[in-house]
Write an enzyme that holds these catalytic residues in place. Structure first.
Site, short mmCIF file in Angstrom:
data_model
loop_
_atom_site.label_atom_id
_atom_site.label_comp_id
_atom_site.label_asym_id
_atom_site.label_seq_id
_atom_site.Cartn_x
_atom_site.Cartn_y
_atom_site.Cartn_z
N GLY A 268 0.84 -1.19 0.00
CA GLY A 268 0.00 0.00 0.00
C GLY A 268 0.87 1.25 0.00
O GLY A 268 0.71 2.14 -0.82
N ALA A 269 1.83 1.28 0.94
CA ALA A 269 2.70 2.44 1.06
C ALA A 269 3.86 2.10 1.98
O ALA A 269 3.82 1.06 2.65
CB ALA A 269 1.93 3.64 1.61
N ASN A 272 9.31 5.27 4.66
CA ASN A 272 10.70 5.75 4.65
C ASN A 272 10.80 7.12 5.31
O ASN A 272 9.98 8.00 5.07
CB ASN A 272 11.19 5.87 3.22
CG ASN A 272 10.78 4.71 2.36
OD1 ASN A 272 11.17 3.60 2.64
ND2 ASN A 272 9.94 4.96 1.37
N GLU A 305 1.24 5.64 7.63
CA GLU A 305 2.66 5.83 7.28
C GLU A 305 3.23 7.01 8.05
O GLU A 305 4.37 6.96 8.52
CB GLU A 305 2.83 6.03 5.77
CG GLU A 305 2.22 4.92 4.90
CD GLU A 305 2.62 3.51 5.27
OE1 GLU A 305 3.74 3.31 5.81
OE2 GLU A 305 1.82 2.57 5.04
N GLU A 327 4.05 -2.50 13.54
CA GLU A 327 2.84 -2.59 12.71
C GLU A 327 1.56 -2.65 13.54
O GLU A 327 0.62 -1.91 13.29
CB GLU A 327 2.92 -3.75 11.72
CG GLU A 327 4.01 -3.57 10.65
CD GLU A 327 3.91 -2.25 9.88
OE1 GLU A 327 2.83 -1.62 9.90
OE2 GLU A 327 4.93 -1.84 9.27
ZN LIG Z 1 3.01 -0.07 8.61
#
Ligand SMILES: [Zn+2]
Length: 873
Positions: A268-269, A272, A305, A327
């Protein structure tokens, strides 16, 4: 291509890296066919022995070493060894040294989309989990944190914008139409957070002022002409930045925050540091090309993110076994952000739907693993619903057990104690032990144990003493490699209901909800009411306070009475879901010929009663998907379940016909806004449109065609197109043709066109879609839109008893896997439930899995296939 199963990595084998990498300087000479990467690592040994660096698909031009500030001298070939997985310095110096390497890589040839690759003529990177080793030789593990300085140079015409992590440094033109740019990231980070993007973009710019008054320059980089379509993502970014300040006290820590949208992306994304890279599907949206579902997903993924900047980047994982540390925690944070932006009960129900559909299914099959596993094969396969969604539930349990204030205190301590470190789940819980004085060792069993606990509830009422006794027992079925399970602490938010919308006081408690924690294997609760009281109704696991399966033997009438008495929106919805599941099962096995009028009437009544909260009413019309029903009774017959589900859906549509007609006769809200208020109204319209599709009445099809033609936005355009897929007349083909003509130049919209047909059609339809000129094996979104949608959402066709569904897609799965193992492995998870299928489909699934293995799979896909095929036990 390797066809052997990957070697298992074990948590107990963890050893710290014996060198510290004090600074990294990277210099890129960028080109699509060939990029040269020079790396300069400042190293301090922490012990003696060889130095191992990871590296894959690299061509080594040069390696040199400098000691004591001297000039680097090329290494003698006898001093190092190169193999397919890395490079070993056989006898590195005992004191600080600098290692220099130069490698060549080919972004254009990189179809795995891991490392540096080309997408739409632009360069971008994906380094989590182990992509950085495909860029340069490096200790590619999360516990090696270093500060990075990056210099990029290349042709200015092809790559006018050069981005990396941190903040921009020097930049300028070079001879021959070339230019360069430097970026410096002051924060130490592991290599998986490295990013680089180079290309020609349109940029949507904005600014954000942090809580301490610092200005942050925000930029979203998209395809030429797409900047206006990034406005919602920008809005979501600013709201996320504010929310993290207000709710967690976390401020952004750089002067620049960039997002780049990429069309070919495995996930998904990616979070960074300072340079998030997104699948363009989760950046670009406007009312004509995106649905409310897309807008909501963008809001939540942008937040996710961004939140990683603190939970993941500033504090990262010691090793990949701790993946849930970043996560699960970050999903918990983004779910709460969405709940604050929209409706908390509706968000909770949606989160639970996802959890049950994906995580409970994973827990019940051969791929079951604990939230913090102690072994893994291919690291890419650890990015699972268990790590993410169940990981989030566990943070929710923690917060419920200790309360919001102590939760915030513990989080503050975690940020203070571990900033700049790579840590473990134990480190995280130690912070909560410190602020509460409690021992969380029993709680951590949740992290060690796979499987969904089943909680059985029995109750007895003694009218004479006005006492309700509730007996609770928990049990977790064995999973692969974990035959014996221990009890886990199960927090059950409960209440005694009076049946008239109120609560009952008992045993000295106030008339309000209370928390029961089932600590051991069983417990008995006793509620003494005032003499002569009527029997109260016991409401349990309110707000889905524990991620368990609740087993409670109640008749249909008892369940309906409980639903009517409920004061918790989640339980109102869930009570109806349970009834609906039981009904579909009865219709599918022939024990009932047609839907029960009383039940259908009760659901319709509940929907009508909730029209004031349209998003909630929409959820009340929802029937469980076929895959969710696999968990309820086995062996599972997807064809019979899908037919039974359609029957019940048609009956519900009939019972609600008048309300549906009135609702759809009203114009859709205008002008369009993606926020919760309007989206809620459209959610109900979509739900009713889906019910029309399930009806076999010709007028329904005429209404759908009319709604399709006049759809004011993509939300309604797509929901009517989808509903038309279930109709028999000519409206379906007409709409498919029209949609394609209208959107053939917009790949994100065409993904929807492919997906709608693959998720509703036959094996023949899927073959036709695979043969379509716009089907692109190199593009993960497109492959998922066809193969993923068919195999994971269209279970009656995929698991057809004659094996036609498997045969329609197996060659494409193989081809996708050959180019892109992460994608191949993800598609293979469609087989995770094969053992619970009825015998014919089960035999065909096993044969197909064996053919795939025989044909040769990537290591990632082989990891899934071998676990799926392993004998249970
Ligand atoms: Zn994540």
């Amino acid at each position: 291509m390797r066809t052997d199963t990957p070697v298992a990595v074990k948590l107990k084998d963890y050893v710290p890296y014996p060198f510290s990498i004090d600074a990294v300087e990277l210099s890129f000479d960028l080109g699509a066919q060939k990029t040269t990467v020079r790396a300069r690592l400042s190293v301090t040994p922490k012990g003696t022995g060889p130095m191992r660096l990871d590296g894959e698909a690299l061509h080594l031009n040069y390696i040199a070493l400098a000691e004591g500030g001297g000039k680097a001298a090329p290494l003698d070939p006898a001093d190092f060894e190169v193999d397919a997985r890395g490079l070993t310095l056989l006898a590195p110096p005992g004191g600080p040294f600098v290692l220099e390497t130069e490698v060549e890589i080919s972004p254009a040839a990189n179809t795995a989309l891991s490392g540096l690759y080309l997408s739409g003529g632009r360069l971008c990177t994906q380094c989590e989990a182990e992509g950085f080793r495909r860029i340069t030789y490096y200790p590619d593990r999360p516990d090696v944190m270093s500060s990075f300085r990056v210099r990029m140079e290349g042709p200015k015409a092809a790559f006018p914008i050069l981005l990396s992590n941190g903040t921009p440094g020097e930049a300028g033109d070079l001879p021959g139409g070339r230019h360069f740019a430097e970026w410096v990231d002051p924060h130490k980070k592991p290599a998986y957070l490295f990013a680089l993007c180079a290309g020609d973009y349109d940029v949507l710019r904005d600014t954000f002022t942090t809580m301490s008054g610092r200005r942050v320059d925000l930029g979203i980089h998209v395809d030429k002409g797409d900047a206006p379509r990034a406005a919602w993502a920008m809005d979501a970014l600013k709201r996320s930045m504010r929310w993290d300040e207000e709710v967690y006290g976390r401020e952004y820590d750089l002067g620049v925050f960039n997002i780049v949208a990429v069309r070919d992306f495995n996930f998904g994304a990616m979070e960074n540091k300072g340079l998030n890279i997104f699948n363009s599907a989760y950046v670009l949206a406007d009312e004509d090309t995106a649905t409310d579902f897309d807008f909501e997903a963008i809001e939540s993924i942008v937040a996710h993110e961004y939140f990683h900047n603190w939970t993941g980047n500033r504090i990262t994982c010691r090793d990949w076994f701790q993946l849930c540390l970043k996560e699960g925690l970050t999903v918990f944070r983004d779910q709460n952000f969405s709940a604050d932006m929209r409706s908390r009960p509706v968000q909770r129900i949606k989160d639970v739907i996802k959890l049950r559909a994906r995580q409970f299914a994973e827990d019940a099959g051969p791929l079951a693993h604990s939230v913090r596993p102690d072994t893994y094969g291919a690291i890419d396969n650890l990015y699972t619903a268990t790590v993410y969604e169940k990981g989030s539930e566990l943070i929710g349990i923690l917060r419920r057990l200790i309360g919001p204030e102590k939760y915030r205190e513990g989080m503050d301590l975690y940020f203070e104690r571990h900033d700049g470190q790579a840590v473990t789940i134990e480190d995280f819980y130690a912070c909560f032990e410190a602020v509460t004085g409690r021992d969380f060792s029993a709680f951590r069993q949740w992290y060690a144990q796979a499987g969904t606990p089943e909680v059985t509830l029995d109750e007895t009422w003694d009218a004479e003493t006005a006492t309700l006794k509730v007996r609770l027992r928990q049990n977790t079925a064995p999973t692969q490699g974990q035959p014996v399970k221990k009890p886990v602490p199960v927090p059950l938010l409960s209440a005694l209901l009076d049946g008239e919308g109120g609560h009952v006081a008992a045993s000295g408690r106030k008339a309000e909800p209370f928390l029961v924690v089932l600590e051991g294997a069983e417990a008995e609760l006793e509620f003494r009411l005032p003499e002569g009281s009527r029997r109260p109704l016991f409401s349990v696991n309110r707000d889905f306070s524990a991620p368990v399966r609740l087993v409670r033997k109640l008749t249909r009438d008892e369940r309906l009475a409980l639903v009517r008495a409920e004061t918790d929106p989640f339980n109102t919805w869930d009570g109806l879901q349970t009834l609906v599941k039981e009904e579909i099962l009865a219709l599918s096995d022939g024990s009932q010929a047609k839907p029960d009028d009383a039940l259908v009437g009760a659901i319709a009544g509940a929907v009508k009663g909730a029209l004031g909260d349209p998003a909630f009413a929409a959820l009340l019309t929802r029937l469980p998907e076929v895959g969710e029903l696999f968990l309820e009774r086995q062996p599972a017959d997807p064809v019979a379940l899908a037919a039974a589900r359609a029957k019940l859906q048609a009956a519900l549509g009939k019972a609600l016909a008048e309300t549906i007609g009135e609702t759809l006769a009203k114009p859709a809200p205008a002008p369009y806004h993606p926020g919760a208020e309007q989206a809620s109204v459209r959610a109900l319209r979509n739900a009713f449109i889906a019910l029309l599709g399930a009806s076999s009445e010709p007028e329904a099809e005429a209404t759908l065609s009319r709604l399709y033609d006049s759809a004011p936005n993509m939300t309604e355009r797509l929901s009517t197109l989808r509903a038309l897929m279930f109709t028999k007349g000519g409206g379906k083909a007409k709409a498919i043709g029209h949609f394609e003509q209208m959107w053939k130049s917009n790949p994100l919209v065409m993904d929807k066109w492919f997906s709608v047909q693959a998720s509703t059609g036959t094996a023949e339809d899927v073959k036709r879609l695979i043969a379509h000129p716009d089907f692109d094996l190199r593009n993960p979104n497109r492959v998922r839109a066809v193969i993923g949608a068919f195999a994971m959402q269209n279970l009656a066709a995929f698991h057809a008893p004659d094996g036609s569904g498997y045969r329609a897609v197996e060659a494409t799965i193989l081809a996708a896997d050959k180019a892109n193992p992460a994608l191949g492995a993800r598609l293979m998870t469609a087989f995770e439930q094969w053992r619970v299928l009825e015998p014919k489909a089960r035999g065909e699934a096993e044969a197909c899995l064996k053919r795939l293995v025989e044909a040769g799979l990537s290591e990632n896909a082989m990891d899934i296939a071998s676990r799926a095929l392993a004998a249970p036990g």
